[in-house]
Design an enzyme around this catalytic site. Structure first.
Site, PDB file in Angstrom:
ATOM      1  N   GLU A   4      -3.865   2.835  20.035  1.00  0.00           N
ATOM      2  CA  GLU A   4      -4.669   4.012  19.666  1.00  0.00           C
ATOM      3  C   GLU A   4      -4.998   4.884  20.874  1.00  0.00           C
ATOM      4  O   GLU A   4      -6.080   5.448  20.968  1.00  0.00           O
ATOM      5  CB  GLU A   4      -5.967   3.576  18.971  1.00  0.00           C
ATOM      6  CG  GLU A   4      -5.744   2.971  17.612  1.00  0.00           C
ATOM      7  CD  GLU A   4      -7.033   2.725  16.824  1.00  0.00           C
ATOM      8  OE1 GLU A   4      -8.120   2.796  17.401  1.00  0.00           O
ATOM      9  OE2 GLU A   4      -6.921   2.479  15.610  1.00  0.00           O
ATOM     10  N   GLU A  62      -2.831  -0.098  10.635  1.00  0.00           N
ATOM     11  CA  GLU A  62      -4.194  -0.553  10.344  1.00  0.00           C
ATOM     12  C   GLU A  62      -4.728   0.166   9.128  1.00  0.00           C
ATOM     13  O   GLU A  62      -5.089   1.336   9.198  1.00  0.00           O
ATOM     14  CB  GLU A  62      -5.134  -0.316  11.535  1.00  0.00           C
ATOM     15  CG  GLU A  62      -4.812  -1.172  12.738  1.00  0.00           C
ATOM     16  CD  GLU A  62      -5.842  -1.053  13.869  1.00  0.00           C
ATOM     17  OE1 GLU A  62      -6.936  -0.487  13.650  1.00  0.00           O
ATOM     18  OE2 GLU A  62      -5.541  -1.530  14.974  1.00  0.00           O
TER      19      GLU A  62
END
Ligand SMILES: *[C@@H]1O[C@H](CO)[C@@H](O)[C@H](O)[C@H]1NC(C)=O
Ligand SMILES: *[C@@H]1O[C@H](CO)[C@@H](O)[C@H](O)[C@H]1NC(C)=O
Ligand SMILES: *[C@@H]1O[C@H](CO)[C@@H](O)[C@H](O)[C@H]1NC(C)=O
Ligand SMILES: *[C@@H]1O[C@H](CO)[C@@H](O)[C@H](O)[C@H]1NC(C)=O
Ligand SMILES: *[C@@H]1O[C@H](CO)[C@@H](O)[C@H](O)[C@H]1NC(C)=O
Ligand SMILES: *[C@@H]1O[C@H](CO)[C@@H](O)[C@H](O)[C@H]1NC(C)=O
Ligand SMILES: *[C@@H]1O[C@H](CO)[C@@H](O)[C@H](O)[C@H]1NC(C)=O
Length: 758
Positions: free
Chosen positions: A185, A254
Site C-alpha cells: 500500500e 484485501e
C-alpha cells in the site's frame, strides 16, 4: 419471480474444478489479462488472509481445513520482519513464527500461498513489521530511495526468498507459493516522498524481480507498479478497479470482511450480504482473484498489536472467528457464493464481460464462450428498491443491493442477499520526575496541565496517583488538566507515560515474574488480603484448565488495564476499563448501500474486549500459572477461565431461494431442486437440540428469531427428527413436508440449533 425458475425438477451438474494442485508437482505460474495462469490453466482464485503468528501451529491445520471447506484456493499472509529478525542478523523462525511450517501446512491441505513479504506489512502489527533496530541505523529513512534502508530491505527480501527456495516452496519447485508481494500500500503515501518515492517503487520492483522467484510479483495499491509487477486493489469494493496495463489481471488483495477492534471502540461488523455483494460485483465486472482480509484474524498475542490502542483480539468479524470457530451465517453464505462463482469459472476466464443495462440501477454482466453459451451476473445496485428484471425472456427478482449468479445464463444458483444459509503495554517508555517546592505561605493548590504525545499516562503527586489519562485510536495524544494539592516543602510530580503499540517491556518481565521459574520466588509477597484497586501491581495465581480440547478464554472484566501471561506465554494487553462510546451502534445494520468501517457497530457502552484468548496448547493438566500486571486498578479475584464447547448454528431459507449445494458432501454432484435448510456442526459435534423452528413468516435474525403472523404446527418436531444426533442435516423448505399455514404467502423456514461435542 425467482420462484418460477425453480418449479419443475432442475438438475444442475456442478463442476468442481480439481482443487487445487497436486503436491510436489512443479507448475509454471504466469498471468494474462483475464487470469492468473497456473500450469497453462486460467484460474479464478478465491483467497483468504491468515497471519501465522496470530494463532498457534497446533491449530493451523484446522484453520486451513475450514478455509478449504469454505471454498478458498489460496491463503495469503504477510511476513513479519520484526519478529523474524529481532536483532540485526539474528533470525527467529520458531513456534508461531515458523513460516516454513505454515507454508507447508497450507501445501499439505492442497491450497496455494500468496506470500506478502513486504517487508513493510502495516497489518495493525507492531511498528508495521519493521524491527526497532532499523530505526537506529544512522541516516536511515524508511520506504524511500535511501541506501541504508534499501540495503536492509534487500537483505531481508533475499533471506525470505532463499528460505522458500531451499525448502522448494515456490510453484516452479513443486511448492504452493504462486504469488509474492513486495512493499505494501505504498501508493497511499508515495506523494509525501516526491521523486524519491517514485524511484523507490522502481527499485523495489527491480529488486524483487531479480530474486528470480518464478512467480508473479504484486504491489497492492500501487498504480505505477512497473511491468511485469501486477498492481492490485485493496478496499471494501474493488469492482471499479482496473490494473495499469491490459496485460495484467484484475486482482483484489484485501477485501475487508469487517474491521479491526481498538480499545475504547465499539465492535465493527460487516453484514455478509454486503460482503457477498462486493465479491460478486467484482467477479461480475472482470475480477479474477479476490482475497478476504481476514478470513481468520486471530489474536494479537504479546506485544504484536500495532498502535495506537489496537486491541488484543484481531477477530475482524472474519468467517472464522478469533477462537477458530466457523462464524455463521457469514462462512456458509460465502462458501455457497464460492461454489456459484466456480461454476462460472470457465466463462470468467475466457472473455471480458459484456455490459447490458436492464433498467435504473439494474445491470447485467455477461460472459460468453459462444453466442448461446454464457454465464451472467444480474445486479440491482439500488440501495432501497427491490426489482423484477427481465433477462433473456425470463423474469428475475432482485432484492435491493444484490447480485444473482446465473452460471448458464438462465438459472439463478445464488443471490447475494438471500441464501444466507445458514446457514503495553504499557510500557514504561518514559518516567519523568519533577520537584515542586512550596514555600511557607504559598498557595498549595495548583493547576497541573500535561500535554502528552504518548498514548496514556499515570500521574503521581508525592507518590500517590492523582490521575490516569489516555487518548484513542484516532487521536492517541491527549491533554490532562487537574487541580492538585501540594504540601509544604519538596513535592514530587511523576508521570508514567505509556505507549500501546510499541515494543518495550516491563521491569517485572526482565526479572522474569511472568515465568514459571519465578512462581515461588521471594519477590512475591503474600498476605491475608488480596490487594484490589491498586495501580502498578503484579498478581499471580494458578488455575486448573477446563477439560476438553477447545480454546480457552480469560474473562478479565473485573480488571482495569495491563498485561497477562499464562505459563509464561504472553496473552497480550488487556484494557477492560475503557468503555466504547454509548451511542452509534445498531445491531441490525442495513446491509444495503455502501459499507465503511463505521457503518455497522455493536457493543456500544461496553469494554471493547473482556475475553482474552488462551490457546489450548498453552495450558496443561494440573496447575497453570496465571500472572497479571495491572496498571490502574482491578479485582483479580473475579477473573474466570472459560471454554467454548457449544456452538449455535442457524439457518433461514425461503421457498423462493435457489437450491444450494451440500458442501459437506464433497462428492455430491447433483443438487436438489427444492431449497433446503442445511445445518452443519463443527467436526466432532452433533446437533443436540433445536432451539427454534418456524415455517411461515418468521422474523428476526440468528440468535433472536421469532414466529411471524403465520406459522405451521409441528415444524419443531419435524426438524428435531431430521437433525438431533447428526453432524449435518437438511430439511426441505416445502409445504408438502411442513404443511401450508398461509397459502399464497411466500414462506421461509428458520431453524436455530445447538451443536455440542459428541
Ligand atoms: C533464474 O532462474 C532461471 C530458471 O531457473 C535461471 O535460468 C536463471 O539463471 C536464474 N537467474 C538468476 C539471476 O539466478
Ligand atoms: C415482482 O413480481 C412479483 C410477482 O408478480 C410481485 O409480487 C412483486 O411485488 C414484484 N416486485 C417488485 C419489486 O416489483
Ligand atoms: C493531538 O495532535 C494533533 C496533531 O498534532 C493536534 O491537532 C491535536 O490538537 C492534539 N490533541 C490533543 C488533545 O492534544
Ligand atoms: C527535592 O526532592 C528531589 C527528589 O527527592 C531531590 O532530587 C531534590 O534535590 C529535592 N530538592 C530540594 C530543593 O530539596
Ligand atoms: C511452587 O510451590 C508450590 C508449593 O510448594 C508447588 O506446588 C509448585 O509446584 C511450585 N511451583 C513452581 C513453578 O515451582
Ligand atoms: C475502586 O476504586 C474506585 C475509584 O476509586 C471506586 O469507585 C471503587 O469502588 C473501588 N472498588 C473497590 C472494589 O474498592
Ligand atoms: C438500525 O437499523 C435498522 C435497520 O436498518 C433501522 O430500521 C433502525 O432505524 C436503525 N436504528 C438506529 C438506532 O439507527
Amino acid at each position: 419471480m425467482g420462484k418460477i425458475s425453480f418449479c419443475g425438477l432442475i438438475v444442475l451438474v456442478i463442476i468442481i474444478n480439481g482443487c487445487c494442485f497436486e503436491r510436489g508437482v512443479a507448475v509454471t505460474v504466469s498471468y494474462d489479462h483475464r487470469a492468473i495462469v497456473i500450469d497453462g490453466h486460467r484460474r479464478v482464485l478465491l483467497s483468504g488472509s491468515i497471519h501465522y503468528p496470530r494463532s498457534t501451529p497446533e491449530v493451523w491445520p484446522e484453520l486451513i481445513r475450514k478455509s478449504k471447506e469454505g471454498g478458498l484456493d489460496v491463503i495469503e499472509t504477510y511476513v513479519f520482519w520484526n519478529y523474524h529478525e529481532p536483532v540485526k542478523g539474528q533470525y527467529y523462525f520458531e513456534g508461531r513464527f515458523d513460516l516454513v511450517k505454515f507454508v507447508k501446512t497450507v501445501q499439505e491441505a492442497g491450497l496455494f500461498v500468496h506470500l506478502r513479504i513486504g517487508p513493510y506489512a502495516c497489518a495493525e502489527w507492531n511498528y508495521g513489521g519493521f524491527p526497532l533496530w532499523l530505526h537506529f541505523i544512522p541516516r536511515i529513512q524508511f520506504r524511500t530511495t535511501n541506501t541504508p534502508f534499501k540495503i536492509e530491505m534487500e537483505l531481508f527480501l533475499t533471506k525470505i526468498v532463499n528460505m522458500m527456495k531451499e525448502e522448494k516452496l515456490f510453484a516452479s519447485q513443486g511448492g504452493p507459493i504462486i504469488l509474492a508481494q513486495v512493499e505494501n500500500e505504498y501508493g497511499n503515501i508515495q506523494w509525501a516522498y516526491g521523486i524519491g518515492g517514485d524511484l523507490y517503487v522502481q527499485w523495489a520492483a527491480k529488486t524483487a524481480l531479480s530474486l528470480n522467484t518464478t512467480v508473479p510479483w504484486v504491489m497492492c495499491v500501487q498504480n505505477d507498479a512497473p511491468d511485469p509487477v501486477i498492481n492490485t486493489c485493496n478496499g471494501f469494493y474493488c469492482d471499479e478497479f482496473t490494473p495499469n496495463s491490459p496485460s495484467k489481471p484484475k486482482m483484489w488483495t484485501e477485501n475487508y470482511v469487517g474491521w479491526f477492534l481498538a480499545f475504547g471502540y465499539a465492535h465493527p461488523f460487516r453484514p455478509d450480504e454486503d460482503l457477498a455483494f462486493a465479491v460478486t460485483r467484482f467477479f461480475g465486472k472482470g475480477g479474477t482473484f479476490q482475497n478476504y482480509y481476514m478470513y481468520f484474524g486471530g489474536t494479537n498475542f504479546g506485544r504484536t498489536a500495532g498502535g495506537p490502542l489496537v486491541a488484543t483480539s484481531y477477530d475482524y468479524d472474519a468467517p472464522i472467528d478469533e477462537y477458530g470457530f466457523i462464524r455463521q451465517p457469514k462462512w456458509g453464505h460465502l462458501r455457497d457464493l464460492h461454489r456459484a462463482i466456480k461454476q462460472c469459472e470457465r466463462y470468467l476466464v475466457s472473455s471480458d464481460p459484456i455490459f447490458k443495462k436492464l433498467g435504473v440501477n439494474l445491470e447485467a454482466h455477461i460472459y460468453y464462450k459462444s453466442p448461446n453459451n454464457c454465464a451472467a451476473f444480474l445486479s440491482n445496485v439500488d440501495k432501497l428498491l427491490d426489482a423484477n428484471v427481465t433477462f433473456n425472456g425470463r423474469t428475475y427478482n432482485l432484492p435491493a443491493w444484490s447480485v444473482s449468479i446465473l452460471p448458464d445464463c438462465k438459472n439463478v444458483v445464488y443471490n447475494t442477499a438471500k441464501g444466507w444459509s445458514l446457514v503495553s503495554n504499557f510500557e514504561e517508555v518514559v518516567k519523568c520526575q519533577y520537584s515542586v517546592i512550596v514555600k511557607p505561605g504559598e498557595r498549595k493548590e495548583v493547576f497541573l496541565s500535561v500535554e502528552s504525545l504518548g498514548h496514556a499516562a499515570l500521574i503521581f503527586v508525592n507518590n500517590k496517583v492523582v490521575g490516569f489519562s489516555y487518548g484513542n485510536h484516532d487521536n492517541a495524544n491527549f491533554t490532562f488538566n487537574k487541580k492538585i494539592k501540594l504540601k509544604q516543602g519538596n513535592n514530587s510530580v511523576a508521570l508514567l507515560s505509556m505507549m500501546i503499540g510499541l515494543q518495550v517491556g516491563l521491569e517485572g518481565e526482565y526479572l522474569g515474574l511472568d515465568k514459571s521459574s519465578l512462581a515461588n520466588s521471594s519477590l512475591w509477597t503474600s498476605g491475608m488480603d488480596l490487594p484490589i484497586n491498586e495501580t502498578l501491581i503484579w498478581y499471580k495465581t494458578s488455575f486448573i484448565a477446563p477439560e476438553g480440547n477447545g480454546p480457552l478464554s480469560l474473562n478479565l472484566a473485573s480488571m482495569g488495564k495491563g498485561q497477562v501471561w499464562v505459563n509464561g506465554q504472553s496473552i497480550g494487553r488487556y484494557w477492560s476499563a475503557y468503555l466504547a462510546p454509548s451511542t452509534g451502534c445498531n445491531n441490525s445494520c442495513d446491509y444495503r448501500g455502501s459499507y465503511d468501517a463505521s457503518k455497522c457497530l455493536k457493543n456500544c457502552g461496553q469494554p471493547a474486549q473482556i475475553l482474552y484468548h488462551v490457546p489450548r496448547s498453552w495450558v496443561h493438566s494440573g496447575e497453570n500459572l496465571l500472572v497479571l500486571h495491572e496498571e490502574i486498578g482491578g479485582d483479580p479475584s473475579k477473573i474466570s477461565v472459560l471454554t467454548r464447547t457449544d456452538q449455535e448454528i442457524c439457518s433461514l431459507v425461503s421457498e423462493s431461494d435457489p437450491p444450494a449445494v451440500d458442501s459437506w458432501k464433497p462428492n455430491s454432484e447433483v443438487m436438489s431442486a427444492i431449497p433446503e435448510v442445511r445445518l452443519s456442526c463443527e467436526q466432532g459435534r452433533h446437533v443436540s437440540s433445536i432451539n427454534f423452528a418456524s415455517f411461515g413468516t418468521p422474523t428476526g435474525q440468528c440468535g433472536k428469531l421469532s414466529h411471524g403472523l403465520c406459522y405451521a404446527q409441528n415444524v419443531l418436531q419435524i426438524v428435531q427428527e431430521a437433525c438431533i444426533g447428526r453432524e449435518h442435516c437438511s430439511v426441505p423448505v416445502s409445504t408438502t413436508l411442513l404443511g401450508d399455514p398461509c397459502p399464497g404467502v411466500l414462506k421461509s423456514l428458520a431453524v436455530e440449533a445447538l451443536c455440542t461435542p459428541q
